[in-house]
Design a protein around this motif. Structure first.
Motif, PDB file in Angstrom:
ATOM      1  N   GLU A   1      -2.989  35.473 -10.504  1.00 42.34           N
ATOM      2  CA  GLU A   1      -3.044  34.186  -9.817  1.00 42.34           C
ATOM      3  C   GLU A   1      -1.655  33.558  -9.702  1.00 42.34           C
ATOM      4  N   THR A   2      -0.877  33.694 -10.763  1.00 43.43           N
ATOM      5  CA  THR A   2       0.487  33.164 -10.720  1.00 43.43           C
ATOM      6  C   THR A   2       1.316  33.879  -9.661  1.00 43.43           C
ATOM      7  N   ARG A   3       1.163  35.210  -9.614  1.00 43.29           N
ATOM      8  CA  ARG A   3       1.920  35.978  -8.631  1.00 43.29           C
ATOM      9  C   ARG A   3       1.486  35.627  -7.205  1.00 43.29           C
ATOM     10  N   LYS A   4       0.183  35.423  -7.017  1.00 44.00           N
ATOM     11  CA  LYS A   4      -0.325  35.042  -5.698  1.00 44.00           C
ATOM     12  C   LYS A   4       0.284  33.724  -5.238  1.00 44.00           C
ATOM     13  N   ARG A   5       0.332  32.751  -6.144  1.00 44.09           N
ATOM     14  CA  ARG A   5       0.925  31.458  -5.790  1.00 44.09           C
ATOM     15  C   ARG A   5       2.387  31.608  -5.415  1.00 44.09           C
ATOM     16  N   GLU A   6       3.110  32.437  -6.185  1.00 44.40           N
ATOM     17  CA  GLU A   6       4.524  32.654  -5.877  1.00 44.40           C
ATOM     18  C   GLU A   6       4.702  33.297  -4.505  1.00 44.40           C
TER      19      GLU A   6
ATOM     20  N   ALA B 257       5.939  33.097   1.281  1.00 45.81           N
ATOM     21  CA  ALA B 257       5.525  33.287   2.674  1.00 45.81           C
ATOM     22  C   ALA B 257       5.707  32.004   3.470  1.00 45.81           C
ATOM     23  N   GLU B 258       5.384  30.876   2.863  1.00 51.91           N
ATOM     24  CA  GLU B 258       5.553  29.586   3.543  1.00 51.91           C
ATOM     25  C   GLU B 258       7.023  29.325   3.856  1.00 51.91           C
ATOM     26  N   ARG B 259       7.904  29.696   2.927  1.00 56.10           N
ATOM     27  CA  ARG B 259       9.344  29.522   3.183  1.00 56.10           C
ATOM     28  C   ARG B 259       9.793  30.409   4.340  1.00 56.10           C
ATOM     29  N   TYR B 260       9.331  31.670   4.341  1.00 59.77           N
ATOM     30  CA  TYR B 260       9.697  32.581   5.430  1.00 59.77           C
ATOM     31  C   TYR B 260       9.182  32.059   6.769  1.00 59.77           C
ATOM     32  N   GLU B 261       7.936  31.566   6.792  1.00 57.84           N
ATOM     33  CA  GLU B 261       7.361  31.059   8.036  1.00 57.84           C
ATOM     34  C   GLU B 261       8.143  29.854   8.544  1.00 57.84           C
ATOM     35  N   SER B 262       8.592  29.006   7.618  1.00 51.29           N
ATOM     36  CA  SER B 262       9.375  27.843   8.006  1.00 51.29           C
ATOM     37  C   SER B 262      10.713  28.266   8.605  1.00 51.29           C
ATOM     38  N   VAL B 263      11.362  29.248   7.961  1.00 52.99           N
ATOM     39  CA  VAL B 263      12.633  29.742   8.479  1.00 52.99           C
ATOM     40  C   VAL B 263      12.430  30.387   9.846  1.00 52.99           C
ATOM     41  N   ALA B 264      11.356  31.181   9.990  1.00 58.45           N
ATOM     42  CA  ALA B 264      11.083  31.842  11.262  1.00 58.45           C
ATOM     43  C   ALA B 264      10.839  30.826  12.371  1.00 58.45           C
ATOM     44  N   ALA B 265      10.093  29.756  12.059  1.00 61.38           N
ATOM     45  CA  ALA B 265       9.815  28.722  13.062  1.00 61.38           C
ATOM     46  C   ALA B 265      11.107  28.049  13.516  1.00 61.38           C
ATOM     47  N   ASP B 266      12.006  27.782  12.565  1.00 61.23           N
ATOM     48  CA  ASP B 266      13.290  27.167  12.928  1.00 61.23           C
ATOM     49  C   ASP B 266      14.114  28.106  13.805  1.00 61.23           C
ATOM     50  N   LEU B 267      14.078  29.411  13.469  1.00 62.41           N
ATOM     51  CA  LEU B 267      14.839  30.380  14.258  1.00 62.41           C
ATOM     52  C   LEU B 267      14.279  30.500  15.671  1.00 62.41           C
TER      53      LEU B 267
END
Length: 234
Positions: free
Chosen positions: A42-47, A52-62
């Motif tokens: 569960e801890t690994r899933k949260r991490e 993934a949310e950080r990557y999606e945010s970076v991708a959206a900005d790009l």
């Protein structure tokens, strides 16, 4: 030995051990193995979700930055050779459409898995419609007869009543090509040694050429027959 409490406190922070704080020295006991593993997972899933949310945010900005860049002007072409590669290039260009897709399909190559490719094309058309892109499909009636019944039913259910989608049949079709946003044309090139096999797909970006292709498409479209999904679906 002097660092053991740091290690044990770290394990406790991860929920892998419990402590008896009142005892001196402080005592620790491991939690049950299945509980420990569940907590680690569960801890690994949260991490991973946070990553993934950080990557999606970076991708959206790009994407926003790249969309704001000046488009490439003039002529440009690229090509893919082989059945799998041609399908991937076509799907890539369909996903890039912003306004409209005009797809003309003659008889498929024997190398093409109609069910698999047809399903992927269905997904691409549906995704385009979701983006507000209009889709016009003109196909050879003989091709309709080769489409498996379950795939016909899927097209009828998912596209039959969609606004912005039209499909027709024409016996005058000679070859397979796709017109994207009136500026880009994808043309299937048959094998020169066997016209029944697809050899390559050429993606040609040229506004003048695209205009000529649109003229051909509109003539064929005007003389075509609406495809009745309900009649052609099982």
């Amino acid at each position: 030995m002097g660092r053991i409490y740091d290690v044990l406190n770290g394990l406790e922070g991860n929920g892998l051990v419990r402590s008896q704080a009142a005892s001196r020295p402080k005592k620790y006991v491991a939690v049950e193995p299945d509980t420990a593993l569940d907590r680690l997972v569960e801890t690994r899933k949260r991490e991973l979700e946070q990553q993934a949310e950080r990557y999606e945010s970076v991708a959206a900005d790009l994407v926003d930055d790249l969309d704001a860049a000046d488009p490439v002007e003039g002529q440009f072409w690229t090509a893919a050779v082989g059945p799998d590669e041609t399908v991937e290039l076509l799907l890539e260009r369909l996903s890039a459409a912003d306004e409209e897709i005009r797809y003309v399909a003659g008889l498929p190559s024997a190398q093409i898995d109609i069910h698999t490719v047809g399903q992927r094309m269905l997904d691409a058309f549906e995704s385009a419609l979701d983006r507000g892109v209009s889709v016009s499909v003109l196909i050879d009636p003989a091709l309709v007869e080769t489409v498996p019944n379950d795939l016909r039913a899927a097209y009828a259910a998912r596209l039959g009543d969609r606004e912005g989608y039209e499909s027709r049949t024409s016996t005058a079709i000679d070859g397979t090509f796709t017109l994207v946003d009136d500026e880009e044309v994808c043309i299937e090139v048959p094998n020169p040694l066997d016209s029944g096999e697809a050899f390559a797909l050429i993606d040609f970006k040229d506004a003048t050429f695209a205009t000529d292709v649109r003229t051909v498409f509109e003539k064929q479209w005007a003389n075509s027959t609406p495809l009745d999904f309900q009649r052609n679906a099982p």
